[in-house]
Structure formats: C-alpha cells, structure tokens
Design a protein around this motif. Structure first.
Motif, mmCIF file in Angstrom:
data_model
loop_
_atom_site.group_PDB
_atom_site.id
_atom_site.type_symbol
_atom_site.label_atom_id
_atom_site.label_comp_id
_atom_site.label_asym_id
_atom_site.label_seq_id
_atom_site.Cartn_x
_atom_site.Cartn_y
_atom_site.Cartn_z
ATOM 1 N N GLU A 25 30.563 26.923 49.368
ATOM 2 C CA GLU A 25 30.901 27.263 47.985
ATOM 3 C C GLU A 25 30.765 28.766 47.815
ATOM 4 O OE1 GLU A 25 29.418 23.374 45.908
ATOM 5 O OE2 GLU A 25 29.511 23.800 48.017
ATOM 6 N N ASN A 26 31.635 29.333 47.026
ATOM 7 C CA ASN A 26 31.640 30.783 46.887
ATOM 8 C C ASN A 26 30.503 31.208 45.968
ATOM 9 O OD1 ASN A 26 33.006 32.802 48.069
ATOM 10 N ND2 ASN A 26 34.941 32.404 47.057
ATOM 11 N N LEU A 27 29.289 31.263 46.540
ATOM 12 C CA LEU A 27 28.119 31.430 45.681
ATOM 13 C C LEU A 27 28.006 32.838 45.104
ATOM 14 C CD1 LEU A 27 25.336 29.349 47.376
ATOM 15 C CD2 LEU A 27 26.891 28.768 45.564
ATOM 16 N N ASP A 28 28.690 33.817 45.734
ATOM 17 C CA ASP A 28 28.636 35.158 45.169
ATOM 18 C C ASP A 28 29.330 35.199 43.814
ATOM 19 O OD1 ASP A 28 27.233 36.267 47.174
ATOM 20 O OD2 ASP A 28 28.964 36.885 48.348
ATOM 21 N N PHE A 29 30.251 34.257 43.627
ATOM 22 C CA PHE A 29 31.011 34.256 42.381
ATOM 23 C C PHE A 29 30.575 33.125 41.460
ATOM 24 C CE2 PHE A 29 33.834 36.330 45.411
ATOM 25 C CZ PHE A 29 34.181 37.469 44.711
ATOM 26 N N MET A 30 29.384 32.585 41.678
ATOM 27 C CA MET A 30 28.989 31.433 40.870
ATOM 28 C C MET A 30 28.800 31.841 39.419
ATOM 29 S SD MET A 30 25.064 30.991 42.059
ATOM 30 C CE MET A 30 24.869 29.281 41.784
ATOM 31 N N ILE A 31 29.213 30.962 38.512
ATOM 32 C CA ILE A 31 29.010 31.260 37.099
ATOM 33 C C ILE A 31 28.149 30.163 36.493
ATOM 34 C CG2 ILE A 31 31.099 32.612 36.806
ATOM 35 C CD1 ILE A 31 32.437 30.210 35.669
ATOM 36 N N ASP A 56 27.573 48.476 46.366
ATOM 37 C CA ASP A 56 26.880 47.189 46.421
ATOM 38 C C ASP A 56 27.887 46.061 46.178
ATOM 39 O OD1 ASP A 56 25.315 44.964 46.069
ATOM 40 O OD2 ASP A 56 23.648 46.128 45.269
ATOM 41 N N GLN A 57 28.218 45.357 47.268
ATOM 42 C CA GLN A 57 29.272 44.338 47.160
ATOM 43 C C GLN A 57 28.890 43.219 46.205
ATOM 44 O OE1 GLN A 57 31.052 42.967 50.692
ATOM 45 N NE2 GLN A 57 30.738 44.820 51.819
ATOM 46 N N VAL A 58 27.633 42.791 46.295
ATOM 47 C CA VAL A 58 27.236 41.638 45.480
ATOM 48 C C VAL A 58 27.370 41.954 43.997
ATOM 49 C CG1 VAL A 58 25.399 40.011 45.038
ATOM 50 C CG2 VAL A 58 25.690 40.916 47.304
ATOM 51 N N VAL A 59 26.990 43.177 43.615
ATOM 52 C CA VAL A 59 27.079 43.531 42.200
ATOM 53 C C VAL A 59 28.533 43.555 41.749
ATOM 54 C CG1 VAL A 59 26.615 45.333 40.539
ATOM 55 C CG2 VAL A 59 24.915 44.775 42.236
ATOM 56 N N HIS A 60 29.418 44.093 42.596
ATOM 57 C CA HIS A 60 30.843 44.080 42.263
ATOM 58 C C HIS A 60 31.325 42.653 42.048
ATOM 59 C CE1 HIS A 60 32.156 48.208 42.546
ATOM 60 N NE2 HIS A 60 31.410 48.379 43.631
ATOM 61 N N LYS A 61 30.884 41.764 42.929
ATOM 62 C CA LYS A 61 31.315 40.374 42.808
ATOM 63 C C LYS A 61 30.751 39.725 41.557
ATOM 64 C CE LYS A 61 31.749 39.429 47.720
ATOM 65 N NZ LYS A 61 31.227 38.592 48.794
ATOM 66 N N ARG A 62 29.510 40.090 41.224
ATOM 67 C CA ARG A 62 28.920 39.520 40.012
ATOM 68 C C ARG A 62 29.727 39.937 38.798
ATOM 69 N NH1 ARG A 62 27.279 35.286 40.654
ATOM 70 N NH2 ARG A 62 27.059 35.353 38.410
ATOM 71 N N ILE A 121 40.853 39.264 37.698
ATOM 72 C CA ILE A 121 41.842 39.583 38.731
ATOM 73 C C ILE A 121 41.901 41.090 38.972
ATOM 74 C CG2 ILE A 121 44.324 39.679 39.176
ATOM 75 C CD1 ILE A 121 44.549 36.946 37.982
ATOM 76 N N GLU A 122 41.884 41.835 37.851
ATOM 77 C CA GLU A 122 41.968 43.295 37.968
ATOM 78 C C GLU A 122 40.780 43.850 38.749
ATOM 79 O OE1 GLU A 122 41.638 46.899 34.887
ATOM 80 O OE2 GLU A 122 42.532 45.069 34.101
ATOM 81 N N CYS A 123 39.562 43.361 38.378
ATOM 82 C CA CYS A 123 38.350 43.816 39.067
ATOM 83 C C CYS A 123 38.408 43.445 40.550
ATOM 84 C CB CYS A 123 37.114 43.159 38.473
ATOM 85 S SG CYS A 123 36.617 43.799 36.909
ATOM 86 N N LEU A 124 38.841 42.218 40.787
ATOM 87 C CA LEU A 124 38.830 41.718 42.153
ATOM 88 C C LEU A 124 39.836 42.484 43.015
ATOM 89 C CD1 LEU A 124 37.202 39.641 43.534
ATOM 90 C CD2 LEU A 124 38.822 37.899 42.901
ATOM 91 N N SER A 125 41.002 42.810 42.452
ATOM 92 C CA SER A 125 41.981 43.563 43.243
ATOM 93 C C SER A 125 41.442 44.942 43.565
ATOM 94 C CB SER A 125 43.305 43.717 42.495
ATOM 95 O OG SER A 125 43.551 42.623 41.696
ATOM 96 N N LYS A 126 40.745 45.531 42.557
ATOM 97 C CA LYS A 126 40.164 46.848 42.784
ATOM 98 C C LYS A 126 39.114 46.760 43.893
ATOM 99 C CE LYS A 126 39.763 48.993 38.699
ATOM 100 N NZ LYS A 126 38.869 49.235 37.551
ATOM 101 N N TYR A 127 38.322 45.692 43.841
ATOM 102 C CA TYR A 127 37.277 45.481 44.846
ATOM 103 C C TYR A 127 37.891 45.289 46.229
ATOM 104 C CZ TYR A 127 33.754 42.822 47.425
ATOM 105 O OH TYR A 127 32.897 42.367 48.380
ATOM 106 N N LEU A 128 38.989 44.526 46.273
ATOM 107 C CA LEU A 128 39.607 44.221 47.566
ATOM 108 C C LEU A 128 40.301 45.431 48.172
ATOM 109 C CD1 LEU A 128 40.934 40.635 47.037
ATOM 110 C CD2 LEU A 128 39.326 41.382 48.738
ATOM 111 N N LYS A 129 40.637 46.402 47.321
ATOM 112 C CA LYS A 129 41.217 47.620 47.867
ATOM 113 C C LYS A 129 40.193 48.344 48.732
ATOM 114 C CE LYS A 129 44.951 48.790 44.924
ATOM 115 N NZ LYS A 129 45.111 49.028 43.508
ATOM 116 N N VAL A 130 38.927 48.218 48.363
ATOM 117 C CA VAL A 130 37.872 48.882 49.133
ATOM 118 C C VAL A 130 37.376 47.985 50.267
ATOM 119 C CG1 VAL A 130 35.672 50.069 48.983
ATOM 120 C CG2 VAL A 130 37.210 50.048 47.021
#
Lengths: 106, 301
Positions: free
Chosen positions: A82-88, B131-137, B152-161
C-alpha cells in the motif's frame, strides 16, 4: 550438512594431494631431464575426483536454491505494497475505529 | 512487492497473533517490511508490547521504530490521544528530530488542521528542501482535502525532480484513473513498466487502462499486456485471464466484417480453459455462472 562438509573437506584434501604430486612430478622431471609431455594420469584422476567432490559440497552445504521463475510461488507478486507515503486519514475508519479503549501507559 | 510466499506468511502470523499464539513482534516487523496497512491490528498489538516493560526491553533499540509505527497506526484509527502520547515519548528521546517533526505534522493532518499542517511541512522543507517524504505528505494532504488537481500539480512537480520514485508514479496514475483521465494514467503506467518490467501488477493495470480507453488498437495492445501478466503470474491471475477473454470478444466485435486473424484464435480458448479449471477447483458453485458468461462472449468451445 555434516555429510556435505565432510565430502567438501575430502575434495580439498584430494586437490591438495594433486598439487603436491604435481610439484613432486616436476622435481622428478628436472632430475631425469625429460621433456614435459603431459600431467601424470593419477594427478588427472585426482583433479577430476576432487573437483566433483568439491562441486557436490558447494551445491549442498550453503542451503537450498531459490527459484528464479517469476511465476513461482516465492516470486509471484500478488499485490503491491500500500502506498503508505501517501496515506490519508479522513476515511471511514475515522468513524468505525475511533472508540479504541487502549491507551499508552506512560 | 508482496509475493505469494509473503502473503501466506502474513496470513499465518496474523491468525496466530489474533488467537493469542504470540509472535506479535514478528507480525509487526512483517507488516512494516511489506508496507501493509493494518492499522487496527498494529495499534492493538503494538500497544500490548509497548505497555509491557519486559516485552519492550526485549526488542531493544527497535522500541523507537515501534513507537513511530504505532503512532501512525493510531492516527489512522483516529485514536489521536494515543498518537500524541507516542509522539511525546519520541520527542523526549529525540529532541529536534526531523522525523518526529514529520509525525507532529501528520498528527495535525489527522486532526484536520490543514493550514497548521501545511505550515509545519513548509518549515520542515525550509530546513531540508529535498525531503521526499514531506513532499509526498503535501500531495497526500491535497488529496485529503479533496483537491485532486492540486495533488496532481504537486506530484508532477515532485516527479520532475525525483523521476525514479515508482510509488509516486503509481500514486499519480491512480489519481488520474480516479479522475477518468486515462491517457495520462496510461503514460504513468508506461513509465512504471519501463522502470520495473517484471512486476505483473503494472502490466495488468496498464492493460486495464488501455481496455477502458477503447478502440481497436488499444484493445489489441491491452490483450498483449494481459498476456504478459499471465506469463509473469503463471496463469494464476484471474483478472488477467478475464481480460484476455474480454479483449478477444471486443476485438471480434470491432473487427466485424474484416478478415479475422487466425493466429489469435488460440489464446482466449486457453484462457477460458484455465478459468474453468480454476473455478472448478476453487469455487465449483460459481462454475455455471462462468460458463454462461463465456458463452455470451462466444468464447467457450
């Protein structure tokens, strides 16, 4: 385990004996001043036997082989983590699981 | 990746732990390793370990990992007080830690204080912009607020890096699918297949997306990817088997009147046969249902 290790030791012993015999044979050749035509038959036999025994030990002692087939039971992927980094957290569990009576004792 | 072996092991440990057979710590380790979401069970058994000084000391330094695991599980189960307590213990042990700071921000998220959580994450990013985890949060927070376009916008920006982050690609694909933007989702799954070509689940998801998009060419490609999934799973994936059957039926309908490809005639009959065999073995009472379905698809021989 015990058997494999013993066989391996025996193989190493035979290989070392083959090495020793080769050195002796070279010494003999020097003394008799003969040309080297090929290794003596007993050394070749020892090498083959030692190689086989060592190979047996090498295949049995370290443990079982793992399957490399992607469709085998140990490699077949049935689900993704499960994609736990994206858990809400605002999901139905918020209502269903809220009344947990356990607390952390400090 | 969760393999069949892992799955059986997890099921065994889970039932053992649920029936009081011990092995709670092994279970928690496996859940953490496989990244599986079992928050209620993690909370229950994790607290049992943490509340027992003897058990707690027996796991040594792993204790702090367990505190973190239980804190996140508690947030997931909405026992915010427990999460608070765990985080307090951790921040006492590791003051100024970024990882604990992240947990604090997650707690704000769980409470629903979006703005404060956003501020907390921003300040964490100021200290460490990579910090990848914070970006994902932050992406997850946008998702939790229901603002999928922002996510989607945040995630695309994140995936560019961070282009090699497969989890993020997968998340993006799932968001696109939930918004019915199948073309974009297909792109994400292509990326995933390129990165990990031996994972059958990506092939399956890509095939699903292509089948949903429709059109003769897409469905033909989808069928190939379903076939690849069957290849990687040894024919044990029911969804892929159904996919091949459905694709064949759809191709037959779309290509009506045109000359039929005789080469493709074998795959779907084989898939149907495997399906029938599987149903006979695992769910014999559902077999008539399957046969009638296959008959309407005109696939059964």
């Amino acid at each position: 385990m015990g058997l494999g290790l013993t066989v391996g030791l025996l193989g190493v012993l035979i290989l070392s004996h083959a090495a020793y015999s080769t050195i002796q044979y070279r010494g003999l050749l020097k003394i008799t001043e003969e040309e080297f035509s090929g290794p003596p038959i007993n050394v070749v036999l020892e090498l083959i036997l030692g190689f086989l025994l060592c190979m047996y030990a090498g295949l049995t002692v370290p443990g079982n082989f793992h399957s490399i087939h992607p469709s085998s039971e140990e490699n077949r992927i049935v689900s993704l983590p499960e994609n736990l980094d994206f858990m809400i957290f605002n999901h139905r569990g918020r209502v269903a699981l809220s009344d947990s009576d356990m607390k952390l004792k400090l | 990746m969760v393999t069949k072996l892992d799955e059986t092991e997890l099921k065994r440990l889970e039932s053992q732990v649920e029936h009081g057979g011990g092995g709670a710590w092994e279970y928690l380790c496996l859940v953490r390793k496989l990244k599986i979401r079992r928050s209620d069970k993690v909370l229950k058994h994790g607290l049992l370990i943490l509340n027992d000084p003897k058990k707690r000391s027996s796991i040594g330094d792993e204790e702090w990992t367990l505190y973190e695991q239980v804190a996140i599980a508690a947030m997931d189960c909405n026992s915010l007080d427990t999460a608070r307590d765990c985080i307090n213990v951790l921040s006492k042990k590791f003051p100024e830690s970024k990882r604990v700071g992240r947990l604090e921000a997650m707690l704000l998220e769980a409470k629903g204080c979006w703005e404060e959580a956003e501020n907390a994450y921003s300040s964490l990013l100021e200290d460490n912009p990579l910090d990848q985890v914070v970006h994902k949060r932050k992406v997850a927070m946008a998702k939790a607020e229901g603002d999928l376009l922002k996510a989607i916008e945040c995630l695309s920006k994140y995936l560019k890096v961070f282009m090699a982050d497969n989890d993020a690609w997968r998340e993006l694909a799932e968001i696109y699918v939930s918004l019915q933007m199948y073309k974009q989702a297909a792109f994400c799954y292509e990326e995933l297949i390129l990165a990990q070509p031996t994972v059958p689940v990506y092939h399956l998801a890509y095939a699903d997306v292509l089948y949903t998009l429709g059109g003769l060419e897409n469905i033909q490609t989808a069928k190939k990817y379903y076939a690849a999934t069957i290849d990687f799973t040894g024919g044990k994936n029911t969804r892929a088997l159904y996919g091949v059957c459905l694709c064949t039926a759809a191709i037959g309908q779309l290509a009506k009147g045109r000359n039929k490809d005789d080469k493709e005639g074998e795959l779907h009959t084989l898939a149907a046969k495997v399906l029938e065999k599987d149903y006979k073995y695992r769910a014999p009472d559902k077999l008539p249902l399957l046969t009638s379905t296959l008959k309407t698809l005109k696939l059964s021989s």
